[in-house]
Design an enzyme around this catalytic site. Structure first.
Site, PDB file in Angstrom:
ATOM      1  N   TYR A   1     -17.600   1.934  15.018  1.00 26.10           N
ATOM      2  CA  TYR A   1     -17.720   3.383  14.835  1.00 26.10           C
ATOM      3  C   TYR A   1     -16.492   4.121  15.397  1.00 26.10           C
ATOM      4  O   TYR A   1     -16.288   5.303  15.120  1.00 26.10           O
ATOM      5  CB  TYR A   1     -19.003   3.941  15.485  1.00 26.10           C
ATOM      6  CG  TYR A   1     -20.303   3.344  14.958  1.00 26.10           C
ATOM      7  CD1 TYR A   1     -20.350   2.659  13.741  1.00 26.10           C
ATOM      8  CD2 TYR A   1     -21.485   3.473  15.683  1.00 26.10           C
ATOM      9  CE1 TYR A   1     -21.542   2.109  13.275  1.00 26.10           C
ATOM     10  CE2 TYR A   1     -22.680   2.930  15.219  1.00 26.10           C
ATOM     11  CZ  TYR A   1     -22.696   2.251  14.016  1.00 26.10           C
ATOM     12  OH  TYR A   1     -23.881   1.711  13.566  1.00 26.10           O
TER      13      TYR A   1
ATOM     14  N   HIS B   1     -23.567  -7.193  13.965  1.00 24.08           N
ATOM     15  CA  HIS B   1     -23.680  -5.975  13.154  1.00 24.08           C
ATOM     16  C   HIS B   1     -24.099  -6.260  11.700  1.00 24.08           C
ATOM     17  O   HIS B   1     -24.899  -5.531  11.128  1.00 24.08           O
ATOM     18  CB  HIS B   1     -22.331  -5.236  13.173  1.00 24.08           C
ATOM     19  CG  HIS B   1     -22.434  -3.773  12.916  1.00 24.08           C
ATOM     20  ND1 HIS B   1     -21.604  -2.857  13.501  1.00 24.08           N
ATOM     21  CD2 HIS B   1     -23.271  -3.063  12.123  1.00 24.08           C
ATOM     22  CE1 HIS B   1     -21.938  -1.648  13.075  1.00 24.08           C
ATOM     23  NE2 HIS B   1     -22.940  -1.748  12.245  1.00 24.08           N
TER      24      HIS B   1
ATOM     25  N   ASP C   1     -27.371   4.366  20.569  1.00 23.38           N
ATOM     26  CA  ASP C   1     -27.016   3.262  19.684  1.00 23.38           C
ATOM     27  C   ASP C   1     -25.542   3.391  19.300  1.00 23.38           C
ATOM     28  O   ASP C   1     -25.151   4.364  18.668  1.00 23.38           O
ATOM     29  CB  ASP C   1     -27.878   3.290  18.417  1.00 23.38           C
ATOM     30  CG  ASP C   1     -27.536   2.106  17.530  1.00 23.38           C
ATOM     31  OD1 ASP C   1     -28.074   1.014  17.801  1.00 23.38           O
ATOM     32  OD2 ASP C   1     -26.711   2.263  16.609  1.00 23.38           O
TER      33      ASP C   1
ATOM     34  N   LYS D   1     -22.681  -3.238  19.044  1.00 22.82           N
ATOM     35  CA  LYS D   1     -22.714  -4.266  17.984  1.00 22.82           C
ATOM     36  C   LYS D   1     -21.369  -4.962  17.828  1.00 22.82           C
ATOM     37  O   LYS D   1     -20.320  -4.331  17.921  1.00 22.82           O
ATOM     38  CB  LYS D   1     -23.106  -3.624  16.640  1.00 22.82           C
ATOM     39  CG  LYS D   1     -24.350  -2.758  16.756  1.00 22.82           C
ATOM     40  CD  LYS D   1     -24.832  -2.220  15.428  1.00 22.82           C
ATOM     41  CE  LYS D   1     -25.852  -1.120  15.663  1.00 22.82           C
ATOM     42  NZ  LYS D   1     -25.260   0.202  15.866  1.00 22.82           N
TER      43      LYS D   1
ATOM     44  N   PRO E   1     -36.742   3.006  24.672  1.00 21.39           N
ATOM     45  CA  PRO E   1     -37.390   4.227  24.177  1.00 21.39           C
ATOM     46  C   PRO E   1     -37.368   4.273  22.645  1.00 21.39           C
ATOM     47  O   PRO E   1     -36.369   3.905  22.022  1.00 21.39           O
ATOM     48  CB  PRO E   1     -36.529   5.359  24.757  1.00 21.39           C
ATOM     49  CG  PRO E   1     -35.782   4.740  25.902  1.00 21.39           C
ATOM     50  CD  PRO E   1     -35.572   3.299  25.516  1.00 21.39           C
ATOM     51  N   ALA E   2     -38.469   4.723  22.064  1.00 21.45           N
ATOM     52  CA  ALA E   2     -38.615   4.643  20.599  1.00 21.45           C
ATOM     53  C   ALA E   2     -37.566   5.475  19.859  1.00 21.45           C
ATOM     54  O   ALA E   2     -37.099   5.063  18.808  1.00 21.45           O
ATOM     55  CB  ALA E   2     -40.011   5.104  20.197  1.00 21.45           C
TER      56      ALA E   2
ATOM     57  N   GLY F   1     -33.829   6.991  19.732  1.00 20.62           N
ATOM     58  CA  GLY F   1     -32.500   6.925  20.343  1.00 20.62           C
ATOM     59  C   GLY F   1     -31.524   7.767  19.545  1.00 20.62           C
ATOM     60  O   GLY F   1     -31.838   8.254  18.452  1.00 20.62           O
ATOM     61  N   LEU F   2     -30.341   7.919  20.091  1.00 22.65           N
ATOM     62  CA  LEU F   2     -29.304   8.697  19.409  1.00 22.65           C
ATOM     63  C   LEU F   2     -28.395   7.766  18.617  1.00 22.65           C
ATOM     64  O   LEU F   2     -27.755   6.875  19.182  1.00 22.65           O
ATOM     65  CB  LEU F   2     -28.459   9.455  20.445  1.00 22.65           C
ATOM     66  CG  LEU F   2     -27.244  10.209  19.872  1.00 22.65           C
ATOM     67  CD1 LEU F   2     -27.688  11.330  18.937  1.00 22.65           C
ATOM     68  CD2 LEU F   2     -26.376  10.759  20.993  1.00 22.65           C
ATOM     69  N   GLY F   3     -28.324   7.966  17.311  1.00 22.37           N
ATOM     70  CA  GLY F   3     -27.391   7.221  16.473  1.00 22.37           C
ATOM     71  C   GLY F   3     -26.004   7.832  16.585  1.00 22.37           C
ATOM     72  O   GLY F   3     -25.871   9.059  16.699  1.00 22.37           O
TER      73      GLY F   3
END
Ligand code: A2P
Length: 317
Positions: free
Chosen positions: A48, A110, A43, A77, A13-14, A16-18
């Site tokens: 993170y 990454h 994502d 990543k 899907p174009a 996404g949630l960062g």
């Protein structure tokens, strides 16, 4: 919502949630809300530090039958400390365990930067490993193996220049399927977009809103603020949309996927709704004229004096 098709017909899907800078303690609720609103692309990244909480939220959602695993696109990543080929599978295994998944949709290298396994962020030149000593191609072979084993359905890279991508495309048996880079109206990277189109590589835009939530240590004084740009503001006013929505609609209309980060329910909804906004050719022309090659995530943290990386050899520009 626009989607991007991969060679096995998988669809990304174009929008996404960062999840970069989404603190533990708030990301779980944000993932629940995002999935409820209709986000189907997340994502993530090991570095993170929030994959375990995301995994908990995913597990709860799946067990309640609200969303099925196969309806989601989940990216993660490989951190710089795990570029040695024998470290790739363990790093991917840890991410899968934290996210409580059997497989990823996409696993990315990454950064084109390697570091000693015992440091999370480098402090001295000895923390870094040069790409001559630990070449991307050997890390990539392990990524290809991860794809063959089914632990990830697709593989790609992040923060790669055209020259590094070209080199990898030439040498790899499975070419990278995605490059994820910083992209927004102040850093449009038209040559990269053209190269990726030509090669069938999907380009994903990170920091599409100008990354205003970055830690103070990664900011420069007097940075231009993307979301306060007068051209974007004028376009937004005409559509009664927000500036963020214009920046996201622009990204999708250029054919990139885009991963705005938010942990706020109102802004999560607003960002997803940008998929409904269509800009005119004139809007796109005005935004094209805003390019100023402004990187917010400079990569300066890898350019430790006396180490193998410089901003020049990182970005090849
Ligand atoms: P928050 O999480 O409180 O919403 P980027 O994706 O470019 O890194 O930008 C993320 C930053 O922008 C975060 O600080 C996020 O804060 C904020 N943000 C996310 N969506 C919007 C929006 N629609 N309008 C304004 N700021 C936003």
């Amino acid at each position: 919502m626009r989607t991007y098709k991969f060679d096995n017909d998988d669809l990304m899907p174009a929008i996404g949630l960062g999840t970069w800078q989404a603190a533990p303690g708030e990301i779980g609720a944000a993932v629940h809300e995002a999935l409820r609103l209709g986000y189907r692309h997340l994502d993530c990244a090991a570095v993170y530090g929030n994959e375990a909480e995301i995994g908990e939220a995913l597990q709860e959602t799946f067990s309640k039958g609200q969303v099925r695993r196969e309806d989601l696109w989940i990216t993660s990543k490989l951190w710089n400390t795990a570029h040695a080929p024998d470290q790739v599978q363990p790093a991917l295994g840890k991410t899968l365990a934290d996210l409580r998944l059997d497989y990823l949709d996409l696993y990315l290298i990454h950064w084109p930067v390697a570091m000693r396994p015992d440091c999370r962020y480098p402090k001295v030149p000895e923390d870094m490993i040069s790409l001559e000593e630990l070449p991307i191609t050997s890390t990539w072979s392990a990524m290809e193996e991860a794809k063959r084993s089914g632990l990830t359905r697709h593989i790609g890279v992040s923060n790669f220049s055209i020259s590094k991508l070209r080199d990898l495309v030439t040498r790899a048996s499975t070419p990278p399927e995605v490059n994820q880079i910083e992209l927004h109206p102040y850093l449009q990277q038209g040559d990269m977009l053209a190269y990726c189109r030509e090669q069938g590589i999907t380009l994903t835009a990170y920091s599409p809103l100008g990354s205003k939530g970055r830690p103070a240590g990664l900011r420069e004084p007097d940075e231009p603020v993307l979301l306060e740009d007068p051209t974007l503001q004028a376009i937004a006013t005409r559509y009664q949309a927000s500036v963020a929505q214009v920046a996201l609609a622009w990204a999708v209309q250029r054919g990139t996927s885009v991963i705005p980060k938010s942990v706020n329910a109102k802004r999560l909804a607003e960002n997803l709704a940008a998929a409904e906004l269509t800009l005119t050719a004139e809007d796109m022309r005005q935004i094209a004229a805003m390019d100023r090659h402004r990187r917010y995530v400079s990569g300066g943290f890898w350019a430790i004096k006396g180490g193998p990386y410089t901003l020049q050899n990182l970005w090849d520009e």
